[in-house]
Design a protein around this motif. Structure first.
Motif, PDB file in Angstrom:
ATOM      1  N   PHE A   1      46.180  39.067  35.024  1.00  0.00           N
ATOM      2  CA  PHE A   1      45.423  40.538  34.608  1.00  0.00           C
ATOM      3  C   PHE A   1      46.673  41.362  35.032  1.00  0.00           C
ATOM      4  O   PHE A   1      46.887  41.100  36.119  1.00  0.00           O
ATOM      5  CB  PHE A   1      43.884  40.279  34.847  1.00  0.00           C
ATOM      6  CG  PHE A   1      43.644  40.601  36.921  1.00  0.00           C
ATOM      7  CD1 PHE A   1      44.318  41.143  37.218  1.00  0.00           C
ATOM      8  CD2 PHE A   1      43.752  39.521  37.293  1.00  0.00           C
ATOM      9  CE1 PHE A   1      44.059  41.592  38.561  1.00  0.00           C
ATOM     10  CE2 PHE A   1      43.727  39.411  39.103  1.00  0.00           C
ATOM     11  CZ  PHE A   1      43.612  40.937  39.653  1.00  0.00           C
TER      12      PHE A   1
ATOM     13  N   GLY B   1      45.930  46.146  35.799  1.00  0.00           N
ATOM     14  CA  GLY B   1      45.687  47.123  35.387  1.00  0.00           C
ATOM     15  C   GLY B   1      46.042  48.104  36.074  1.00  0.00           C
ATOM     16  O   GLY B   1      46.936  48.019  37.160  1.00  0.00           O
TER      17      GLY B   1
ATOM     18  N   PHE C   1      33.077  41.511  39.774  1.00  0.00           N
ATOM     19  CA  PHE C   1      32.555  42.492  38.011  1.00  0.00           C
ATOM     20  C   PHE C   1      31.663  42.894  38.531  1.00  0.00           C
ATOM     21  O   PHE C   1      30.654  41.707  38.951  1.00  0.00           O
ATOM     22  CB  PHE C   1      33.138  41.055  37.371  1.00  0.00           C
ATOM     23  CG  PHE C   1      34.569  40.303  36.998  1.00  0.00           C
ATOM     24  CD1 PHE C   1      34.581  41.545  35.713  1.00  0.00           C
ATOM     25  CD2 PHE C   1      34.923  39.592  37.451  1.00  0.00           C
ATOM     26  CE1 PHE C   1      36.349  40.839  35.021  1.00  0.00           C
ATOM     27  CE2 PHE C   1      36.138  39.108  36.666  1.00  0.00           C
ATOM     28  CZ  PHE C   1      36.499  39.476  36.210  1.00  0.00           C
TER      29      PHE C   1
ATOM     30  N   ILE D   1      36.579  44.865  39.380  1.00  0.00           N
ATOM     31  CA  ILE D   1      36.793  45.254  38.155  1.00  0.00           C
ATOM     32  C   ILE D   1      36.006  45.810  37.350  1.00  0.00           C
ATOM     33  O   ILE D   1      34.675  45.149  37.430  1.00  0.00           O
ATOM     34  CB  ILE D   1      37.450  43.904  36.840  1.00  0.00           C
ATOM     35  CG1 ILE D   1      38.294  43.386  37.829  1.00  0.00           C
ATOM     36  CG2 ILE D   1      37.170  43.498  35.959  1.00  0.00           C
ATOM     37  CD1 ILE D   1      40.013  43.574  37.945  1.00  0.00           C
TER      38      ILE D   1
ATOM     39  N   ALA E   1      33.311  48.216  35.481  1.00  0.00           N
ATOM     40  CA  ALA E   1      33.407  48.041  33.323  1.00  0.00           C
ATOM     41  C   ALA E   1      31.685  48.221  33.178  1.00  0.00           C
ATOM     42  O   ALA E   1      30.612  48.517  33.759  1.00  0.00           O
ATOM     43  CB  ALA E   1      32.896  46.045  32.599  1.00  0.00           C
TER      44      ALA E   1
ATOM     45  N   SER F   1      38.248  47.911  34.003  1.00  0.00           N
ATOM     46  CA  SER F   1      38.246  47.030  31.870  1.00  0.00           C
ATOM     47  C   SER F   1      38.381  47.345  31.405  1.00  0.00           C
ATOM     48  O   SER F   1      36.495  48.610  31.045  1.00  0.00           O
ATOM     49  CB  SER F   1      37.496  45.650  32.242  1.00  0.00           C
ATOM     50  OG  SER F   1      37.912  45.111  31.055  1.00  0.00           O
TER      51      SER F   1
ATOM     52  N   ASN G   1      43.445  46.800  28.940  1.00  0.00           N
ATOM     53  CA  ASN G   1      43.386  45.741  30.084  1.00  0.00           C
ATOM     54  C   ASN G   1      42.701  44.480  29.431  1.00  0.00           C
ATOM     55  O   ASN G   1      43.359  43.664  29.498  1.00  0.00           O
ATOM     56  CB  ASN G   1      43.451  45.758  31.142  1.00  0.00           C
ATOM     57  CG  ASN G   1      42.049  46.563  31.823  1.00  0.00           C
ATOM     58  OD1 ASN G   1      40.757  45.961  31.619  1.00  0.00           O
ATOM     59  ND2 ASN G   1      42.076  47.674  32.308  1.00  0.00           N
ATOM     60  N   LYS G   2      41.313  44.526  28.743  1.00  0.00           N
ATOM     61  CA  LYS G   2      40.175  43.880  28.571  1.00  0.00           C
ATOM     62  C   LYS G   2      40.086  42.884  29.423  1.00  0.00           C
ATOM     63  O   LYS G   2      39.971  41.506  28.945  1.00  0.00           O
ATOM     64  CB  LYS G   2      40.809  43.612  26.983  1.00  0.00           C
ATOM     65  CG  LYS G   2      41.268  43.734  26.232  1.00  0.00           C
ATOM     66  CD  LYS G   2      41.173  43.056  25.419  1.00  0.00           C
ATOM     67  CE  LYS G   2      41.019  44.377  23.379  1.00  0.00           C
ATOM     68  NZ  LYS G   2      39.401  44.782  23.555  1.00  0.00           N
ATOM     69  N   ILE G   3      40.125  43.079  30.972  1.00  0.00           N
ATOM     70  CA  ILE G   3      39.546  42.529  32.009  1.00  0.00           C
ATOM     71  C   ILE G   3      38.091  41.562  31.410  1.00  0.00           C
ATOM     72  O   ILE G   3      38.373  39.847  31.717  1.00  0.00           O
ATOM     73  CB  ILE G   3      39.750  42.362  32.628  1.00  0.00           C
ATOM     74  CG1 ILE G   3      41.268  43.254  33.090  1.00  0.00           C
ATOM     75  CG2 ILE G   3      39.720  41.323  33.767  1.00  0.00           C
ATOM     76  CD1 ILE G   3      41.866  44.261  34.809  1.00  0.00           C
ATOM     77  N   LYS G   4      37.585  42.172  31.284  1.00  0.00           N
ATOM     78  CA  LYS G   4      35.955  41.686  31.023  1.00  0.00           C
ATOM     79  C   LYS G   4      36.076  40.626  30.374  1.00  0.00           C
ATOM     80  O   LYS G   4      35.897  39.846  29.982  1.00  0.00           O
ATOM     81  CB  LYS G   4      34.820  43.135  31.201  1.00  0.00           C
ATOM     82  CG  LYS G   4      33.683  42.246  30.781  1.00  0.00           C
ATOM     83  CD  LYS G   4      32.555  43.590  30.524  1.00  0.00           C
ATOM     84  CE  LYS G   4      32.402  43.886  28.776  1.00  0.00           C
ATOM     85  NZ  LYS G   4      32.134  42.814  28.124  1.00  0.00           N
TER      86      LYS G   4
END
Length: 437
Positions: free
Chosen positions: A308, A310, A333, A365, A367, A390, A394-397
């Motif tokens: 990941f 960000g 998260f 992270i 969200a 997120s 970056n679409k980490i979630k």
């Protein structure tokens, strides 16, 4: 009116396919009533909005037959397959093109037209709520899906405990057998399943689920499959559990051992990916993997954590998983509105202040959270560790498939997940034990 359960049973044995170089295995599924080896989840029930600009307004069912002696009557429906509902209502003109495209974007959904029916299906279960002459809230459910409630039996929803936990026996003894439609072998099929409805008095919330799961067998191993945490019958998110012979009756599989869609399951020393359920064929699809566990990325313990990248919310400096190699990393998260997340802050603060920063780092992270609230919380609670938001860039979630908060992953110096969803004292003890090695 009572209905007999009509289980979907695919006749045949597991078969192997070759498609674009994939080695796929299809396993016939047999439906079972109850929660089986899974802990049950519940979803909230909502009545129809009266807002004129409600984008769902034209999808509402037109129902008659609620008891005439009820007051404060409201109507609503429970979805068995939300994706089918959206698809068919778009084709019918009940959902605008703009709303349809917005839903695809927000759900990260590309409609699979081979799995969806152009002919409308009965995939909603209508209901009405109202107060009887004694002032008690009652419900009536359109069990046979004929949009007429006069042939259905009103009931007072089961009183849920504050934890919301249910046993199979309690759920099934209070369930209603409801009728719905689904594609089967490309044809419309009429099926039934149990529907449980309960009342959480503490929040005056009405909740539901479908106590039904599926069983498959492969190479002498037994597997159980759950659809969307029991909150739908679509198997959009099909979770698989490998059932050990030592598991006793009524025991539940540890949530960390559940295999989400696109995660991996080991059967007789070989790795397979959970591709998902084909409801049209009523099969579980597994893909045999050529790579070893050490070569695969997943959110499972023992696999490499997804890379990941960000920006730190406070400093705007770049943070990437590659820059963290050589350290233990807690990937946390969370969301600013999440009560359990906020309760974890003192434990994270203790780790941040006392753990060796050369060996350990926390990366949170964030969200689904208003940024102004995040900024205020960082200041108010003296949060000093890295916070990455997120977002669409970056679409980490999405990469980690996060469904709820808090969700944590403990990653070792080689980038492999060694534990997940540790909290409180358990998390502290695990970290400090690793620091001593």
């Amino acid at each position: 009116m009572k209905f007999q359960l009509l289980p979907l049973i695919a006749i045949g044995v597991a078969c192997s396919l070759s498609c674009s170089g994939q080695h796929l295995v299809e396993l016939p599924l047999t439906q079972q009533d109850g929660y089986g080896y899974f802990r049950s989840a519940l979803a909230g029930i909502s009545t129809y909005s009266e807002e004129e600009n409600d984008p769902w307004k034209k999808t509402h069912l037109s129902v008659t037959g609620a008891p005439k002696n009820w007051t404060d009557v409201k109507y609503g429906d429970i979805e068995t397959n939300m994706l089918q509902t959206v698809y068919q209502n778009y084709l019918l003109g009940n959902i605008t093109k703009e709303w349809y495209e917005e839903l695809q974007k927000s759900w990260d959904w590309v409609p699979d037209t081979l799995a969806l029916s152009k002919e409308p299906l009965k995939c909603k279960i209508a209901f009405a709520m109202g107060k009887d002459p004694a002032g008690v809230m009652n419900m009536v459910v359109d069990a046979n899906n004929n949009l007429d409630l006069s042939d259905d039996i009103p009931f007072v929803p089961f009183k849920l405990s504050p934890t919301g936990r249910l046993t199979d026996s309690v759920a099934l003894s209070n369930a209603i057998q409801v009728s719905f439609e689904r594609l089967g072998n490309t044809k419309k099929q009429l099926l039934t399943a149990p529907l449980f409805i309960g009342h959480l008095a503490e929040y005056d919330a009405f909740m539901y689920n479908f106590p039904q799961y599926s069983i498959a067998e492969f190479k002498g191993e037994k597997m159980a499959v759950c659809s969307d945490g029991f909150t739908s019958l679509s198997y959009t998110n099909a979770v698989v559990a490998l059932i050990p012979d030592t598991l006793k009756k009524d025991m539940k599989i540890n949530p960390d051992r559940l295999i989400e869609k696109n995660e991996f399951i080991e059967v007789k020393g070989e790795l397979y990916r959970n591709v998902g359920v084909n409801t049209n064929k009523n099969t579980l699809i597994l893909e045999k993997m050529a790579q070893s566990k050490s070569e695969l990325y997943s959110t499972q313990v023992g696999f490499k954590a997804f890379p990941f990248e960000g920006s730190d919310f406070v400093t705007a400096s770049n943070v990437s998983s590659s820059s963290l190699k050589g350290k233990y990393v807690l990937l946390d998260f969370w969301a600013v509105w999440c009560g359990p997340c906020i309760q974890e802050l003192p434990h994270l603060k203790k780790l941040q202040e006392t753990a060796d920063k050369d060996k350990f780092q926390i990366i949170s992270i964030v969200a689904e959270s208003p940024l102004d609230q995040l900024k205020a919380m960082i200041k108010k609670d003296s949060i000093t560790w890295t916070q990455i938001v997120s977002d669409d860039s970056n679409k980490i979630k999405e990469t980690y498939g996060i469904q709820g908060y808090p969700t944590t992953f403990l990653i070792d110096p080689d980038g492999v997940i060694v534990a997940k969803n540790l909290r409180g004292k358990d998390l502290e003890e695990k970290i400090f034990s690793l620091m001593k090695k």
